[in-house]
Design a protein around this motif. Structure first.
Motif, mmCIF file in Angstrom:
data_model
loop_
_atom_site.group_PDB
_atom_site.id
_atom_site.type_symbol
_atom_site.label_atom_id
_atom_site.label_comp_id
_atom_site.label_asym_id
_atom_site.label_seq_id
_atom_site.Cartn_x
_atom_site.Cartn_y
_atom_site.Cartn_z
ATOM 1 N N HIS A 1 3.009 -25.187 -4.811
ATOM 2 C CA HIS A 1 3.830 -24.045 -4.533
ATOM 3 C C HIS A 1 3.526 -23.048 -3.501
ATOM 4 N N VAL A 2 4.191 -22.999 -2.280
ATOM 5 C CA VAL A 2 3.450 -22.864 -0.740
ATOM 6 C C VAL A 2 5.306 -22.780 0.018
ATOM 7 N N ASP A 3 4.984 -21.644 0.854
ATOM 8 C CA ASP A 3 5.738 -21.228 1.536
ATOM 9 C C ASP A 3 5.624 -22.490 3.023
ATOM 10 N N PRO A 4 7.197 -22.805 2.933
ATOM 11 C CA PRO A 4 7.605 -23.686 4.351
ATOM 12 C C PRO A 4 6.474 -23.046 5.500
ATOM 13 N N SER B 1 14.137 -22.853 -0.610
ATOM 14 C CA SER B 1 13.190 -24.024 -0.531
ATOM 15 C C SER B 1 12.314 -24.182 -1.879
ATOM 16 N N HIS B 2 12.135 -24.911 -2.022
ATOM 17 C CA HIS B 2 10.712 -25.639 -3.332
ATOM 18 C C HIS B 2 10.108 -26.508 -2.621
ATOM 19 N N GLY B 3 8.715 -26.454 -3.462
ATOM 20 C CA GLY B 3 7.979 -28.045 -3.533
ATOM 21 C C GLY B 3 8.040 -28.604 -4.745
ATOM 22 N N VAL B 4 8.557 -30.072 -4.336
ATOM 23 C CA VAL B 4 8.501 -30.534 -5.054
ATOM 24 C C VAL B 4 7.571 -31.216 -6.419
ATOM 25 N N ASN B 5 6.375 -30.650 -6.461
ATOM 26 C CA ASN B 5 5.127 -30.807 -7.354
ATOM 27 C C ASN B 5 4.966 -29.532 -7.281
ATOM 28 N N ASP B 6 5.287 -28.538 -7.100
ATOM 29 C CA ASP B 6 5.287 -27.319 -7.731
ATOM 30 C C ASP B 6 5.474 -27.210 -9.535
ATOM 31 N N LEU B 7 3.890 -27.287 -9.614
ATOM 32 C CA LEU B 7 3.812 -27.139 -11.279
ATOM 33 C C LEU B 7 3.032 -25.971 -11.480
ATOM 34 N N LEU C 1 13.568 -29.444 0.618
ATOM 35 C CA LEU C 1 12.000 -29.601 -0.504
ATOM 36 C C LEU C 1 11.406 -31.196 0.578
ATOM 37 N N ALA C 2 9.983 -29.941 -0.280
ATOM 38 C CA ALA C 2 8.799 -30.124 0.250
ATOM 39 C C ALA C 2 8.200 -31.335 -0.960
ATOM 40 N N ILE D 1 12.088 -26.976 -11.874
ATOM 41 C CA ILE D 1 13.578 -27.001 -12.910
ATOM 42 C C ILE D 1 14.655 -25.890 -12.486
ATOM 43 N N HIS D 2 13.216 -25.002 -11.808
ATOM 44 C CA HIS D 2 13.937 -23.466 -11.634
ATOM 45 C C HIS D 2 15.075 -23.555 -10.028
ATOM 46 N N PHE D 3 15.059 -24.272 -9.297
ATOM 47 C CA PHE D 3 15.732 -24.272 -7.892
ATOM 48 C C PHE D 3 17.164 -25.881 -8.072
ATOM 49 N N GLY D 4 16.994 -26.037 -9.414
ATOM 50 C CA GLY D 4 17.651 -27.321 -9.493
ATOM 51 C C GLY D 4 19.230 -26.311 -10.295
ATOM 52 N N GLN D 5 18.600 -26.209 -11.419
ATOM 53 C CA GLN D 5 19.711 -25.291 -12.484
ATOM 54 C C GLN D 5 19.970 -24.234 -11.337
ATOM 55 N N TRP D 6 19.598 -23.772 -10.628
ATOM 56 C CA TRP D 6 20.014 -22.513 -9.700
ATOM 57 C C TRP D 6 21.201 -22.690 -8.752
ATOM 58 N N TRP D 7 20.127 -23.860 -8.185
ATOM 59 C CA TRP D 7 21.353 -24.923 -6.952
ATOM 60 C C TRP D 7 22.915 -24.877 -7.713
#
Length: 613
Positions: A318-321, A285-291, A313-314, A296-302
């Protein structure tokens, strides 16, 4: 006596939801008494002496598990450095202990919800934090080893003790050895790191807003964000007196070189390069507006994983679902852990791979991430400000101004950045995946930064990710998720979407030091007047640019919102024929367009920043 035994059996047998006679269980049920659960601490030897005191470091694993006579149980683990310094969750919960040192408060809802359903919950203090010996090393062998060794202990491969020093050996005879790791930010990062060791017994991980390579947290293609890992180490060690971590912190400071090169310290903390070792399934899980932990962290890991996986993807930062889609998230976690830790055939691994928030609280499932049909499409800037797929020519220049940042680049770039736009799109275009930008740039000085943005130009209502809640508002009423005790309640304040109307959306960002054009491992001197070609990444995303909006590529020097400027900012000239963006697009972007100059007068800045927790 016989009647009593029958009653006990009837109480303990339905660990899972009953169905038709002899049917396979479909879900674990809350049949265990949370109030009577065993609460204990075991200190696990991690085989290191990080604080140099002559003794092997032991990390504290606080455990809560069913007390009733039962077969062995699986484990949900959250390994964190934040249990005494900073807190966990939206309400910054800390661990607490009674006068004898027995754990009372377990932060977050995992214990309240899952222990009654036949799980143990283990919260591990990373080395050097809270009640653990040793020193934090910010994603290195000590941090990852802290959690991995607990997984080993749960599987009978490491030694645990009843005390931080001395004490007697303790075994995990109650554990099945099946472990699922979960956590947000630093905690989820440790889950990634442990999974990348390939440790046996780790069946699944749930990384939330997690780091996949610490280089990309502190650096970006040679550019620096201006902060370093030794500062974080000192923060998390501050509440744990008695150890001397000076040497470890000095090693962190020395290894994180100021020039942004990718060196041995970063390689040791790059889990992406070891993703091939991962055996565990992944629910990400990641926020697409996590600054903070940038996307890039979720994209390259995935992209590097080759296991069963799903992703949420929310629109948040930087927020927990749990704090933006609570009921659905708890339900998904329940089914996910039931399947991978208890072996229940509930089908959670099937169906759509991705769930994406398109507008606040409006979610869409899609079969895959990146989206099926997303193709790497080369977009080229034209000398008249156009952006399309046709070849172009000419040159364009900007003058680096490190005092300006991304919102100014969109609204009033002046000479500090170059803006290129498709013009109004005739149909929706989905950007899904990771963009890269290639520039051929001629610096006017001996040092230069290059940054780029992808922007959706058009009005929208979004989550206010730049606000204090990073897209959520926290109310005063609560709802409850599991069982409570006087020292550990299961109730949390209800949140709602914090929304904002905007006139543009920055959907992806990236930054680079041109001196690393040939290698991230070693910067090279730049000769003014010489052209250099460099490719760098923009952050991963999934975003639909609606019909009638425009997609823009903005290129400039130092994005002062994020990175440090060069020693000698100056004029940079782009060769447009050899400058382009490779954008993963589902939909059609025109080959070339003719459109009026972009009117930015109504645009309102919308960005912001956050911290790691």
């Amino acid at each position: 006596m016989r009647t009593g035994l029958v009653l006990l059996a009837l109480i303990l047998l339905p660990t899972f939801a009953p169905g038709a006679a002899h049917a396979a269980p479909r879900a674990s049920e809350p049949v265990y008494d949370y109030a009577k659960a065993v609460r204990e601490t075991v200190w696990v030897d991690i085989g290191r002496d990080g604080d140099g005191d002559g003794r092997a470091d032991r990390v504290a694993a606080d455990i809560v598990r069913p007390s009733e006579p039962t077969s062995r149980v699986p484990v949900i683990m959250d390994a964190s450095p934040y249990y005494s310094c900073c807190g966990r969750g939206n309400e910054s919960e800390l661990k607490s202990y009674d006068g004898a040192g027995k754990p009372v408060k377990f932060p977050l809802f995992y214990d309240n919800y899952f222990v009654p359903r036949g799980y143990a919950v283990v919260l591990v203090d990373l080395a050097g934090t809270n009640r653990s010996a040793g020193c934090a090393d910010v994603g290195g062998a000590s941090d990852v080893g802290s959690a991995r060794k607990v997984v080993d202990w749960l599987n009978g491969r490491a030694t645990g003790y009843s005390a931080k020093t001395g004490g007697s050996a303790v075994t995990a005879s109650w554990s099945t050895g099946n472990v699922g790791m979960i956590g947000k930010s630093y905690d989820g990062t440790i889950a990634n790191g442990v999974a990348a060791t390939g440790v046996a017994g780790l069946k699944t991980i749930v990384p939330i807003a997690a780091i996949s390579s610490w280089y990309d947290y502190y650096r970006s293609d040679g550019a620096t964000f201006g902060f370093n890992p030794d500062g974080l180490a000192r923060t998390v060690e501050a509440r744990n007196g008695g150890q001397n971590c000076t040497a470890q912190n000095q090693a962190l400071a020395a290894g994180a070189t100021a020039n942004g090169d990718y060196g041995p310290l970063w390689a040791d903390r790059d889990y992406v390069t070891r993703a091939g070792n991962v055996r565990a399934s992944v629910l990400l899980s990641h926020g697409v507006n996590d600054l903070n932990v940038k996307t890039i962290h979720f994209g390259q890991w995935w992209n590097a994983l080759n296991v069963e996986k799903k992703i949420w993807l929310a629109q948040t930062g930087h927020v927990d679902p749990f704090d933006y889609r609570r009921a659905d998230w708890v339900d998904l976690l329940h089914r996910w852990f039931d399947h991978y830790l208890l072996g229940i055939d509930n089908g959670v691994q099937n169906g759509p791979q991705a769930s994406v928030e398109r507008q606040p609280d409006q979610w869409a499932d899609q079969s895959a991430y990146p989206a099926a049909g997303a193709i790497a499409t080369t977009l080229r800037p034209g000398p008249s400000g156009t952006l399309g797929t046709a070849p172009t020519s000419g040159t364009a220049s900007f003058t680096d101004n490190p005092s300006l940042g991304e919102d100014t680049w969109v609204t009033n770039p002046g000479s500090a950045a170059l803006s290129y736009s498709t013009g109004a799109l005739t149909s929706d275009v989905q950007v899904s995946g990771t963009t890269s930008v290639t520039v051929t740039a001629t610096p006017g000085t001996s040092s230069a930064r290059v940054s780029a943005l992808l922007v959706d130009l058009g009005p929208a209502t979004i989550r206010n990710f730049a606000g204090s809640g990073e897209g959520i508002k926290t109310g005063t009423t609560e709802n409850c998720w599991g069982s409570s005790t006087s020292g550990d309640d299961a109730c949390y304040r209800i949140t709602s979407a914090d929304v904002k109307k905007v006139s543009y959306t920055i959907l992806s960002r990236g930054w680079a030091d041109l001196a690393n054009y040939a290698s991230l491992a070693q910067e090279r001197p730049l000769t003014p007047g010489t052209a250099y070609t460099m490719t760098f990444r923009l952050a991963s995303t999934d975003h639909i640019v609606p019909r009638g909006h425009a997609l823009a590529l903005i290129i400039g020097g130092t994005d002062g919102s994020f990175i440090r400027g060069p020693a000698q900012p100056g004029r940079v000239t782009l060769d447009l024929a050899r400058t382009s963006a490779s954008v993963p697009i589902a939909g059609v972007v025109p080959a070339a367009t003719t459109h009026p100059a972009l009117d930015t007068s109504a645009f309102v800045p919308s960005a912001g920043r956050a911290d790691l927790r």
